[in-house]
Design a protein around this motif. Structure first.
Motif, PDB file in Angstrom:
ATOM      1  N   GLN A   1     -48.342  28.072-120.234  1.00  0.00           N
ATOM      2  CA  GLN A   1     -48.995  26.896-120.809  1.00  0.00           C
ATOM      3  C   GLN A   1     -48.594  25.642-120.049  1.00  0.00           C
ATOM      4  N   ASN A   2     -47.310  25.505-119.752  1.00  0.00           N
ATOM      5  CA  ASN A   2     -46.862  24.341-118.980  1.00  0.00           C
ATOM      6  C   ASN A   2     -47.480  24.336-117.585  1.00  0.00           C
ATOM      7  N   PHE A   3     -47.501  25.498-116.947  1.00  0.00           N
ATOM      8  CA  PHE A   3     -48.066  25.574-115.607  1.00  0.00           C
ATOM      9  C   PHE A   3     -49.566  25.309-115.642  1.00  0.00           C
ATOM     10  N   GLY A   4     -50.237  25.861-116.655  1.00  0.00           N
ATOM     11  CA  GLY A   4     -51.669  25.620-116.795  1.00  0.00           C
ATOM     12  C   GLY A   4     -51.989  24.151-116.982  1.00  0.00           C
ATOM     13  N   VAL A   5     -51.180  23.464-117.797  1.00  0.00           N
ATOM     14  CA  VAL A   5     -51.392  22.028-118.004  1.00  0.00           C
ATOM     15  C   VAL A   5     -51.172  21.266-116.697  1.00  0.00           C
ATOM     16  N   SER A   6     -50.184  21.668-115.910  1.00  0.00           N
ATOM     17  CA  SER A   6     -49.935  21.012-114.623  1.00  0.00           C
ATOM     18  C   SER A   6     -51.178  21.048-113.752  1.00  0.00           C
ATOM     19  N   ILE A   7     -51.827  22.208-113.695  1.00  0.00           N
ATOM     20  CA  ILE A   7     -53.039  22.348-112.901  1.00  0.00           C
ATOM     21  C   ILE A   7     -54.207  21.624-113.573  1.00  0.00           C
ATOM     22  N   GLY A   8     -54.342  21.811-114.896  1.00  0.00           N
ATOM     23  CA  GLY A   8     -55.471  21.220-115.615  1.00  0.00           C
ATOM     24  C   GLY A   8     -55.480  19.708-115.570  1.00  0.00           C
ATOM     25  N   ILE A   9     -54.308  19.079-115.729  1.00  0.00           N
ATOM     26  CA  ILE A   9     -54.266  17.619-115.724  1.00  0.00           C
ATOM     27  C   ILE A   9     -54.566  17.073-114.334  1.00  0.00           C
ATOM     28  N   THR A  10     -54.163  17.816-113.292  1.00  0.00           N
ATOM     29  CA  THR A  10     -54.434  17.383-111.927  1.00  0.00           C
ATOM     30  C   THR A  10     -55.920  17.498-111.614  1.00  0.00           C
ATOM     31  N   ILE A  11     -56.545  18.591-112.053  1.00  0.00           N
ATOM     32  CA  ILE A  11     -57.986  18.738-111.865  1.00  0.00           C
ATOM     33  C   ILE A  11     -58.729  17.652-112.635  1.00  0.00           C
ATOM     34  N   SER A  12     -58.287  17.369-113.855  1.00  0.00           N
ATOM     35  CA  SER A  12     -58.922  16.329-114.666  1.00  0.00           C
ATOM     36  C   SER A  12     -58.825  14.972-113.986  1.00  0.00           C
ATOM     37  N   ASN A  13     -57.662  14.689-113.421  1.00  0.00           N
ATOM     38  CA  ASN A  13     -57.495  13.423-112.743  1.00  0.00           C
ATOM     39  C   ASN A  13     -58.390  13.341-111.505  1.00  0.00           C
ATOM     40  N   ALA A  14     -58.538  14.471-110.793  1.00  0.00           N
ATOM     41  CA  ALA A  14     -59.434  14.494-109.632  1.00  0.00           C
ATOM     42  C   ALA A  14     -60.868  14.214-110.059  1.00  0.00           C
ATOM     43  N   VAL A  15     -61.294  14.820-111.168  1.00  0.00           N
ATOM     44  CA  VAL A  15     -62.641  14.583-111.693  1.00  0.00           C
ATOM     45  C   VAL A  15     -62.806  13.116-112.067  1.00  0.00           C
ATOM     46  N   PHE A  16     -61.825  12.547-112.775  1.00  0.00           N
ATOM     47  CA  PHE A  16     -61.909  11.155-113.213  1.00  0.00           C
ATOM     48  C   PHE A  16     -61.962  10.193-112.026  1.00  0.00           C
ATOM     49  N   ALA A  17     -61.036  10.376-111.076  1.00  0.00           N
ATOM     50  CA  ALA A  17     -60.956   9.450-109.950  1.00  0.00           C
ATOM     51  C   ALA A  17     -62.206   9.511-109.077  1.00  0.00           C
ATOM     52  N   GLN A  18     -62.678  10.707-108.778  1.00  0.00           N
ATOM     53  CA  GLN A  18     -63.861  10.844-107.916  1.00  0.00           C
ATOM     54  C   GLN A  18     -65.113  10.301-108.612  1.00  0.00           C
ATOM     55  N   THR A  19     -65.248  10.580-109.911  1.00  0.00           N
ATOM     56  CA  THR A  19     -66.392  10.041-110.653  1.00  0.00           C
ATOM     57  C   THR A  19     -66.334   8.527-110.702  1.00  0.00           C
ATOM     58  N   LEU A  20     -65.139   7.972-110.935  1.00  0.00           N
ATOM     59  CA  LEU A  20     -64.982   6.524-111.011  1.00  0.00           C
ATOM     60  C   LEU A  20     -65.369   5.865-109.694  1.00  0.00           C
ATOM     61  N   ILE A  21     -64.934   6.432-108.578  1.00  0.00           N
ATOM     62  CA  ILE A  21     -65.243   5.863-107.264  1.00  0.00           C
ATOM     63  C   ILE A  21     -66.749   5.831-107.031  1.00  0.00           C
ATOM     64  N   LYS A  22     -67.409   6.950-107.312  1.00  0.00           N
ATOM     65  CA  LYS A  22     -68.865   7.023-107.099  1.00  0.00           C
ATOM     66  C   LYS A  22     -69.616   6.106-108.068  1.00  0.00           C
ATOM     67  N   ALA A  23     -69.153   6.066-109.318  1.00  0.00           N
ATOM     68  CA  ALA A  23     -69.841   5.258-110.322  1.00  0.00           C
ATOM     69  C   ALA A  23     -69.691   3.773-110.047  1.00  0.00           C
ATOM     70  N   VAL A  24     -68.531   3.340-109.553  1.00  0.00           N
ATOM     71  CA  VAL A  24     -68.340   1.921-109.214  1.00  0.00           C
ATOM     72  C   VAL A  24     -69.296   1.515-108.095  1.00  0.00           C
ATOM     73  N   ARG A  25     -69.444   2.371-107.098  1.00  0.00           N
ATOM     74  CA  ARG A  25     -70.384   2.068-106.014  1.00  0.00           C
ATOM     75  C   ARG A  25     -71.813   1.960-106.527  1.00  0.00           C
ATOM     76  N   ARG A  26     -72.127   2.708-107.575  1.00  0.00           N
ATOM     77  CA  ARG A  26     -73.483   2.732-108.106  1.00  0.00           C
ATOM     78  C   ARG A  26     -73.751   1.595-109.085  1.00  0.00           C
ATOM     79  N   TYR A  27     -72.785   1.329-109.978  1.00  0.00           N
ATOM     80  CA  TYR A  27     -73.014   0.355-111.051  1.00  0.00           C
ATOM     81  C   TYR A  27     -72.433  -1.037-110.758  1.00  0.00           C
ATOM     82  N   ALA A  28     -71.458  -1.127-109.861  1.00  0.00           N
ATOM     83  CA  ALA A  28     -70.834  -2.421-109.519  1.00  0.00           C
ATOM     84  C   ALA A  28     -70.609  -2.462-108.009  1.00  0.00           C
TER      85      ALA A  28
END
Length: 559
Positions: free
Chosen positions: A444-471
């Motif tokens: 569970q701890n190891f899974g969270v380590s991977i899951g939170i990193t993937i989530s952060n990658a999704v958030f950061a990449q989406t934010l970068i693309k969305a800022v270019r589009r909306y602002a």
């Protein structure tokens, strides 16, 4: 009880040792219970330290926006959580073996010292990199605190009273996860986010000092620590397996972090090299563990049982959904809604209270009604709906909606929180329960380590693309450097006031994609729940008939 040289040696979370050169002599903890004031002091100190270790898993959520703004490192959010959970996962299987052969007090206090040292590093950190190191050190300390406390409790009280003490211990310790966002928000707003970590020093220090002068009963008699003992025990610790496990884990997280944080392109030699290296080393780790058999850091025989392996996977999905949401929801309330840290913690109460209420009530209902599979299936469905509803959050979401949607999500999390543990306990023979629990916590701890990193990658990449589009006039790098506190996010629009709505929309879209990912994990939990076994966990009344061997029962259940 006479010593046995042929049977495996276990402690509360230790793995089975089939070849035991030191051969610790068994003692019966029921013959040496602690009573009265000494027991109260020992139990309270153990519970306090464990509460702090659980608090550290969620207290950072409402502090993350300020931390990312202070360090100008929004892309490092994943590391702040994954470094901690990866550290906790790494030493988890090894810690049980340490408790088997060495003084329980010495090992426990060593882990507490490591946790305190990590907290101090986090509190004084001058950069994001130093802070991440502190989180990793604290995680390494946490890996041996919970199972150490359970070991001491089992040896300190009469067997007939052990379930009562263990239940109360878990109830108080897990409250740390529940109140973490509130405490973190209050400290961040009123003092500084650094006090989320300074808090551990006086409280944990006093508890450790008290424990230093209290006698720890031992489940087994231990040899005095010596170089001779170290030489005899070393082959049983699977240290080479530990060495093989850490590098691929770090390389995989580094690849995700480098790519999501715009440090390197996803197809760069650095990212691809980290992924390939991680894959190769993981294969070597698996081959080594298979070769080691029961002496492995992670015994493979457990995964041959369908109910156990499915419950492990279900537990990973559950843990990822809980901790990712706990760490990203404060970003929504602070960055998008404009809340301060304290208010964002208060606004998390609907999910916190929903989870707390149904965690307690589901455990009682499973004990009364017997079957956990319907709760696992129903709770996963509710969690999927809740994650889907939360994914619709935006700057215009009404109070009624964000309260109601969080309640649905919290109820789902609460219903399924302890079901993997119940399923695993009832799927293996009693002697296998300690290692089965240790592996559950580990993955569970190891899974969270991977899951939170993937989530952060999704958030950061989406934010970068969305800022270019909306602002389009706002630099994506400036957004990443700004972090996610309300003031810093709104300062991005100074001179570009017309694009503030676009910035908030970009943050909302990034968070929506994170919860779409959680919908995927909770949907996987729905499917996995069907394979967790149709088992009545209620204690059967004595009928005078021979009791069926639990191992045989588990095998029949799988068949």
């Amino acid at each position: 009880m006479p010593p046995s040289s042929n049977k495996p040696v276990f402690n509360a979370l230790a793995s089975p040792i089939t070849e035991t050169p030191p051969t610790p002599k068994r003692t019966d903890p029921a013959n040496h219970p602690i009573k009265g004031l000494n027991l109260a002091i020992l139990f309270s100190s153990l519970t306090l330290v464990s509460f702090l270790s659980m608090l550290d898993t969620s207290i950072i959520g409402t502090a993350i926006p300020h931390i990312t703004s202070d360090f100008h490192a929004l892309a490092d959010i994943g590391w702040y959580v994954s470094a901690y959970t990866l550290g906790a996962a790494t030493l988890q299987p090894l810690s049980g073996k340490l408790y088997t052969f060495f003084s329980t007090k010495l090992v426990f206090l060593s882990f507490v010292f490591m946790f305190e040292a990590g907290s101090l590093i986090c509190g004084v950190a001058s950069s994001s990199a130093v802070f991440i190191v502190g989180r990793a050190v604290a995680g390494l300390g946490v890996s041996g605190i919970l199972n150490g406390a359970l070991t001491v409790i089992a040896a300190s009280v009469e067997k007939s009273r052990s379930p009562m003490y263990t239940g109360f211990f878990f109830a108080v310790a897990q409250m740390g996860v529940v109140v973490g966002p509130l405490v973190g928000g209050g400290l961040t707003q009123l003092v500084s986010w650094r006090w989320c970590f300074y808090l551990n020093l006086p409280a944990g220090g006093v508890a450790a000092l008290i424990l230093t002068f209290i006698h720890f009963p031992e489940v087994v008699k231990k040899e005095p620590v010596s170089f001779a003992l170290l030489r005899k025990v070393a082959p049983e610790l699977d240290l080479f397996g530990f060495v093989l496990f850490v590098p691929p884990s770090i390389l995989f997280i580094l690849a995700l972090q480098f790519g999501s944080g715009n440090t390197y392109a996803w197809d760069s030699a650095t990212v691809v090299g980290c992924l390939v290296g991680s894959g190769v080393l993981f294969v070597l780790f698996i081959l080594w563990e298979w070769k080691m058999g029961d002496r492995a850091m992670i015994p493979g025989n457990l995964f041959k049982k369908r109910v156990v392996s499915v419950s492990y996977a279900f537990g990973i999905c559950n843990a990822i959904c809980m901790l990712v949401a706990s760490n990203f929801l404060p970003t929504f309330f602070q960055a998008v809604k404009g809340d301060g840290p304290s208010l964002s913690g208060v606004h998390l109460l609907p999910s916190i209270l929903g989870q707390l209420l149904f965690t307690m009530s589901t455990g009682a209902l499973v004990s009364k009604l017997g079957y956990y599979l319907p709760w696992a299936f129903g709770g996963s469905v509710i969690l999927t709906i809740g994650n889907g509803l939360v994914s619709t959050f935006s700057s215009t979401t009404s109070v009624g909606k964000w309260v109601g949607y969080q309640i649905v999500m919290g109820v789902g999390r609460g219903v399924i929180l302890q079901l993997p543990l119940i399923a695993v306990q009832n799927a293996v023979a009693p002697p296998q329960i300690p290692i089965a629990m240790a592996v559950l916590v580990f993955i569970q701890n190891f899974g969270v380590s991977i899951g939170i990193t993937i989530s952060n990658a999704v958030f950061a990449q989406t934010l970068i693309k969305a800022v270019r589009r909306y602002a389009p006039s706002i630099s994506p790098q400036a957004v990443l450097d700004a972090g996610s506190i309300a003031g810093a996010v709104r300062d991005l629009a100074i001179g570009h006031e017309g694009e503030l709505d676009g910035i908030l929309r970009a943050y909302s879209e990034g968070l929506s994609n994170v919860f779409y990912l959680l919908v995927g994990f909770s949907c996987a939990a729905v499917v996995l729940s069907l394979g967790m076994g149709w088992v009545d966990v209620r204690k059967k009344k004595e009928t005078g008939k021979p009791t069926e061997d639990p191992q045989v029962k588990a095998e029949k259940m799988e068949g």
